[in-house]
Design a protein around this motif. Structure first.
Motif, PDB file in Angstrom:
ATOM      1  N   LYS A   3       0.819  -1.199   0.000  1.00 17.78           N
ATOM      2  CA  LYS A   3       0.000   0.000   0.000  1.00 17.78           C
ATOM      3  C   LYS A   3       0.861   1.260   0.000  1.00 17.78           C
ATOM      4  O   LYS A   3       0.442   2.312  -0.492  1.00 17.78           O
ATOM      5  CB  LYS A   3      -0.937   0.017   1.209  1.00 17.78           C
ATOM      6  N   ALA A   4       2.076   1.157   0.561  1.00 18.36           N
ATOM      7  CA  ALA A   4       2.965   2.312   0.629  1.00 18.36           C
ATOM      8  C   ALA A   4       3.410   2.767  -0.754  1.00 18.36           C
ATOM      9  O   ALA A   4       3.910   3.878  -0.905  1.00 18.36           O
ATOM     10  CB  ALA A   4       4.188   1.998   1.494  1.00 18.36           C
ATOM     11  N   ALA A  17      -6.648   1.604 -10.431  1.00 16.83           N
ATOM     12  CA  ALA A  17      -6.790   0.686 -11.565  1.00 16.83           C
ATOM     13  C   ALA A  17      -5.860  -0.511 -11.416  1.00 16.83           C
ATOM     14  O   ALA A  17      -6.237  -1.649 -11.701  1.00 16.83           O
ATOM     15  CB  ALA A  17      -6.515   1.423 -12.869  1.00 16.83           C
ATOM     16  N   ASP A  18      -4.615  -0.259 -10.960  1.00 18.55           N
ATOM     17  CA  ASP A  18      -3.665  -1.349 -10.762  1.00 18.55           C
ATOM     18  C   ASP A  18      -4.169  -2.307  -9.686  1.00 18.55           C
ATOM     19  O   ASP A  18      -4.047  -3.529  -9.809  1.00 18.55           O
ATOM     20  CB  ASP A  18      -2.291  -0.799 -10.349  1.00 18.55           C
ATOM     21  N   TYR A  19      -4.718  -1.748  -8.629  1.00 17.46           N
ATOM     22  CA  TYR A  19      -5.251  -2.581  -7.543  1.00 17.46           C
ATOM     23  C   TYR A  19      -6.425  -3.421  -8.037  1.00 17.46           C
ATOM     24  O   TYR A  19      -6.502  -4.622  -7.769  1.00 17.46           O
ATOM     25  CB  TYR A  19      -5.700  -1.697  -6.379  1.00 17.46           C
ATOM     26  N   ASN A  20      -7.329  -2.789  -8.787  1.00 18.40           N
ATOM     27  CA  ASN A  20      -8.496  -3.502  -9.289  1.00 18.40           C
ATOM     28  C   ASN A  20      -8.097  -4.626 -10.239  1.00 18.40           C
ATOM     29  O   ASN A  20      -8.657  -5.725 -10.187  1.00 18.40           O
ATOM     30  CB  ASN A  20      -9.427  -2.521 -10.011  1.00 18.40           C
ATOM     31  N   ALA A  21      -7.106  -4.374 -11.083  1.00 13.52           N
ATOM     32  CA  ALA A  21      -6.635  -5.402 -12.015  1.00 13.52           C
ATOM     33  C   ALA A  21      -6.046  -6.582 -11.267  1.00 13.52           C
ATOM     34  O   ALA A  21      -6.261  -7.746 -11.616  1.00 13.52           O
ATOM     35  CB  ALA A  21      -5.597  -4.806 -12.969  1.00 13.52           C
ATOM     36  N   TRP A  22      -5.270  -6.281 -10.212  1.00 13.94           N
ATOM     37  CA  TRP A  22      -4.658  -7.345  -9.420  1.00 13.94           C
ATOM     38  C   TRP A  22      -5.717  -8.190  -8.715  1.00 13.94           C
ATOM     39  O   TRP A  22      -5.643  -9.416  -8.701  1.00 13.94           O
ATOM     40  CB  TRP A  22      -3.702  -6.729  -8.400  1.00 13.94           C
ATOM     41  N   GLU A 242       3.387  -7.571  -6.544  1.00 16.16           N
ATOM     42  CA  GLU A 242       2.771  -7.585  -5.240  1.00 16.16           C
ATOM     43  C   GLU A 242       2.075  -6.245  -5.067  1.00 16.16           C
ATOM     44  O   GLU A 242       2.678  -5.231  -4.757  1.00 16.16           O
ATOM     45  CB  GLU A 242       3.825  -7.769  -4.140  1.00 16.16           C
ATOM     46  N   LEU A 243       0.757  -6.226  -5.325  1.00 16.56           N
ATOM     47  CA  LEU A 243       0.028  -4.979  -5.351  1.00 16.56           C
ATOM     48  C   LEU A 243      -0.643  -4.716  -4.001  1.00 16.56           C
ATOM     49  O   LEU A 243      -0.599  -5.544  -3.105  1.00 16.56           O
ATOM     50  CB  LEU A 243      -0.999  -5.019  -6.482  1.00 16.56           C
ATOM     51  N   PRO A 244      -1.267  -3.539  -3.857  1.00 12.52           N
ATOM     52  CA  PRO A 244      -1.800  -3.139  -2.540  1.00 12.52           C
ATOM     53  C   PRO A 244      -2.667  -4.203  -1.903  1.00 12.52           C
ATOM     54  O   PRO A 244      -3.502  -4.817  -2.545  1.00 12.52           O
ATOM     55  CB  PRO A 244      -2.622  -1.898  -2.884  1.00 12.52           C
ATOM     56  N   HIS A 245      -2.469  -4.393  -0.599  1.00 10.93           N
ATOM     57  CA  HIS A 245      -3.260  -5.385   0.118  1.00 10.93           C
ATOM     58  C   HIS A 245      -4.640  -4.822   0.428  1.00 10.93           C
ATOM     59  O   HIS A 245      -4.861  -3.630   0.380  1.00 10.93           O
ATOM     60  CB  HIS A 245      -2.577  -5.775   1.420  1.00 10.93           C
ATOM     61  N   ASN A 246      -5.537  -5.680   0.723  1.00  8.59           N
ATOM     62  CA  ASN A 246      -6.880  -5.275   1.098  1.00  8.59           C
ATOM     63  C   ASN A 246      -7.193  -5.911   2.448  1.00  8.59           C
ATOM     64  O   ASN A 246      -7.249  -7.122   2.578  1.00  8.59           O
ATOM     65  CB  ASN A 246      -7.873  -5.756   0.040  1.00  8.59           C
ATOM     66  N   LYS A 247      -7.388  -5.093   3.439  1.00  2.14           N
ATOM     67  CA  LYS A 247      -7.607  -5.629   4.779  1.00  2.14           C
ATOM     68  C   LYS A 247      -8.959  -6.330   4.902  1.00  2.14           C
ATOM     69  O   LYS A 247      -9.228  -6.998   5.874  1.00  2.14           O
ATOM     70  CB  LYS A 247      -7.519  -4.507   5.808  1.00  2.14           C
TER      71      LYS A 247
END
Length: 249
Positions: A3-4, A17-22, A242-247
């Motif tokens: 996320k950083a 968009a990158d997060y959604n694609a991942w 390794e894209l943004p995590h989702n809690k």
């Protein structure tokens, strides 16, 4: 990335968009509708409109995004500033205020480097004259360029610099005459074992090209870019992003 990595982005929509694609690739049943519900949005098309640049993120959604991604204060501030920057495009005064807060926009590493090299050209009598002709390609006002510190970046962020160069290339289609530019892209088949050989040969060509055309008595400045990368990525390799995590998995 984690996320950083938001701190390296210059476009909040690209981060989303990158997060959604991942998520689409790694979580069964994932969709913008699912994400919309998780964020507590009432309109199913809200995220789609944001990603398609048809609307901006509101203050309430900025807070929801910050909570969703578990941003710390620095990350939240950067995300919020990116949103403010997009909203301020049509207001030059507001845009400059936001740029002063955004690391990497007004203090653009590419712009600093270009200005550093351009100052060495003999046919510009002043910094203002150079800034005036650089403005259309750098996407900056003359004054913004004049105010930049001219220097070569010591530790540039490769992804950020690549994104800046892509923007310059896009602008060049409308600014630079066809006779003064050359672009090409080729998709080809190659044995994976020869990848390093190809990279080494391309680097050697770049060194030869620069050695032949770069000169002290230059009267203009050009952008020479080349790229080569593997478009196929086997699942489970070290190259997997390794894209943004989702809690809220």
């Amino acid at each position: 990335m984690t996320k950083a990595e938001i701190l390296k982005y210059k476009d909040y929509r690209q981060f989303l968009a990158d997060y959604n694609a991942w998520k689409s690739q790694n979580k069964v049943g994932w969709s913008l509708t699912v994400w919309t519900r998780q964020l507590g949005l009432s309109h199913p098309s809200a995220l789609s409109m944001i990603l398609n640049r048809k609307r901006h993120i509101g203050d309430k959604l900025v807070e929801s995004m910050a909570e969703y991604f578990s941003f710390d204060q620095n990350e939240k501030d950067h995300f919020s500033n990116l949103v403010k920057y997009e909203k301020s495009i049509d207001s030059s005064d507001l845009r400059i205020m936001v740029l002063n807060q955004l690391q990497g926009e007004k203090n653009n590493a590419i712009a600093r480097f270009v200005l550093n090299e351009g100052n060495k050209l003999q046919n510009f009598e002043s910094r203002e004259a150079l800034a005036q002709v650089l403005g259309p390609l750098l996407g900056m006002s003359t004054q913004e360029i004049v105010d930049l510190e001219s220097r070569t970046p010591t530790s540039p962020d490769p992804k950020a610099m690549h994104q800046e160069i892509v923007k310059i290339l896009e602008r060049s289609y409308d600014v630079v005459p066809k006779s003064q530019r050359q672009y090409s892209a080729t998709f080809m088949r190659m044995k994976a074992e020869r990848m390093q050989e190809a990279i080494d040969k391309l680097r050697a060509f770049q060194k030869e090209f620069i050695a032949e055309f770069d000169c002290e008595e230059a009267d203009t400045m050009v952008c020479f870019q080349n790229s080569l990368f593997n478009m196929l990525n086997e699942a489970g390799t070290a190259n997997d992003p390794e894209l943004p995590h989702n809690k809220k998995n």
